[in-house]
Enzyme design. Structure first.
Site, mmCIF file in Angstrom:
data_model
loop_
_atom_site.group_PDB
_atom_site.id
_atom_site.type_symbol
_atom_site.label_atom_id
_atom_site.label_comp_id
_atom_site.label_asym_id
_atom_site.label_seq_id
_atom_site.Cartn_x
_atom_site.Cartn_y
_atom_site.Cartn_z
ATOM 1 N N CYS A 81 17.570 -20.528 -106.198
ATOM 2 C CA CYS A 81 18.807 -21.317 -106.174
ATOM 3 C C CYS A 81 18.637 -22.559 -105.299
ATOM 4 O O CYS A 81 19.189 -23.617 -105.611
ATOM 5 C CB CYS A 81 19.974 -20.503 -105.610
ATOM 6 S SG CYS A 81 20.009 -18.791 -106.116
ATOM 7 N N ASP A 82 17.915 -22.462 -104.191
ATOM 8 C CA ASP A 82 17.982 -23.519 -103.165
ATOM 9 C C ASP A 82 16.693 -24.295 -102.919
ATOM 10 O O ASP A 82 16.710 -25.276 -102.165
ATOM 11 C CB ASP A 82 18.429 -22.893 -101.820
ATOM 12 C CG ASP A 82 19.818 -22.281 -101.930
ATOM 13 O OD1 ASP A 82 20.575 -22.734 -102.793
ATOM 14 O OD2 ASP A 82 20.129 -21.362 -101.163
ATOM 15 N N CYS A 132 17.966 -16.967 -101.486
ATOM 16 C CA CYS A 132 17.611 -17.208 -102.887
ATOM 17 C C CYS A 132 16.835 -18.512 -103.029
ATOM 18 O O CYS A 132 17.425 -19.597 -103.109
ATOM 19 C CB CYS A 132 18.880 -17.253 -103.743
ATOM 20 S SG CYS A 132 18.546 -17.604 -105.471
#
Ligand SMILES: Cc1cc2nc3c(=O)[nH]c(=O)nc-3n(C[C@H](O)[C@H](O)[C@H](O)COP(=O)(O)OP(=O)(O)OC[C@H]3O[C@@H](n4cnc5c(N)ncnc54)[C@H](O)[C@@H]3O)c2cc1C
Length: 305
Positions: free
Chosen positions: A138-139, A135
């Protein structure tokens, strides 16, 4: 337990675009329904930018999906954040067991999406959360001024690479084909304009190595790249848990439905990415969720089969 438990007209499993839209329509039809989803929002929450949903030319996936959740709640729809473990067909209803309790419903809509494909190479599991991610949304921010690689060549891989280029100093995009023929040309053009991104074609990652954290990747042609992060975006596989449990008819693991979203089992409908549809996008997931709830309404309230 079964005497006390409330019986719903409809339980929708999955709270992504298909399940949430099914909920909006069920509320408007005044059905007594419940949505059960592991995570509100579904796969689109991971999208950095969505530019192809009508009326939205630049919205984050998270915002798009949260406005769908709010819409359900404004209509007083109930969403339980639980994981469905088992579905059993009883004589005239279904029993749904979650990690928390049991529910009963006359009809079910499966809107469970699909799962991300893994590379299945040495190091992938070992370094999950230590440099390996599925993801980028997200990261990506953890890789400021670092070097990263994205595995894959479709829209998801390209949009991940573009997002990573906003943070990292260098992004390799490693793809087995010799051009990005599966991706939308508009995304490919943006990728080609971004100087920090370097495509590496006709290659596959064969190993992820490091010590405590990722240090690099090895390709199947023997080359190695020193990288701090590996983002895997190589596609999806069907979510087959319930089709196997219930023996639903599938095509390559995707649930077969008719034009009313009915599956091979009476009372079970399916919508969105979990089905054998042609285009796995938000707009089709929403449309199928709407059709499924309409079919449930017609069958329950109007007696249509
Ligand atoms: C990075 C990325 C970018 C994308 N970009 C775009 C884009 O720009 N435009 C576009 O139209 N589409 C895009 N897509 C595709 C889009 O996200 C999907 O087509 C859409 O989300 C499908 O909706 P769905 O409701 O069918 O499934 P999903 O969104 O996958 O939702 C399924 C839900 O079911 C839940 N679930 C699964 N099993 C269970 C269980 N046992 N119990 C309870 N809940 C369960 C999951 O947790 C999930 O919340 C993108 C996807 C990704 C990953």
């Amino acid at each position: 337990m079964s005497k006390m438990a409330k019986e719903y007209d409809l339980i929708i499993i999955g709270s992504g675009p298909a399940g949430l839209t099914a909920g909006i329509y069920a509320a408007r039809y005044n059905l007594n329904f419940l949505i059960i989803g592991k995570l509100n929002g579904g796969a689109i929450s991971e999208a950095h930018k969505v530019c192809n949903y009508p009326s939205q030319n630049n919205i984050s996936g998270f915002e798009l999906t949260q406005s769908m959740v709010s819409h359900v709640k404004e209509l007083e729809g109930e969403i339980k954040q639980e994981e469905v473990i088992k579905i059993e067909k009883e004589e005239k209803k279904f029993m749904i067991t979650t990690n928390n309790k049991k529910y009963f419903a006359k009809k079910i809509i499966l809107a469970i999406g699909r799962e991300k494909q893994k590379l299945s190479v040495p190091g992938e599991e070992e370094f999950l959360g230590k440099g390996v991610s599925y993801c980028a949304t997200c990261d990506a921010a953890f890789y400021k001024n670092k070097i990263v690689t994205v595995a894959g060549g479709g829209n998801a891989a390209i949009t991940a690479a573009l997002l990573l280029a906003e943070h990292a100093k260098k992004v390799y995009i490693i793809y087995r084909q010799d051009k990005f023929f599966r991706a939308e040309p508009a995304w490919v053009k943006k990728l080609e304009e971004e100087k920090k991104i370097e495509p590496v074609f006709k290659s596959n990652i064969s190993e992820i190595y490091g010590k405590y954290f990722v240090k690099g990747v090895k390709l199947d042609n023997g080359k190695t790249f020193d990288v701090d992060g590996v983002f895997v975006e190589i596609g999806f596989k069907p979510n087959e848990v319930f089709s196997k449990q219930l023996n639903l008819e599938t095509n390559k693991g995707y649930i077969i439905t008719n034009k009313s979203q009915k599956t091979s089992i009476n009372g079970i409908y399916a919508a969105g990415d979990s089905t054998n549809n042609r285009l796995k996008q938000v707009i089709t997931a929403c449309a199928e969720g709407a059709i499924a709830s309409t079919a449930v309404y017609e069958e329950l309230k109007l007696g249509e089969k």
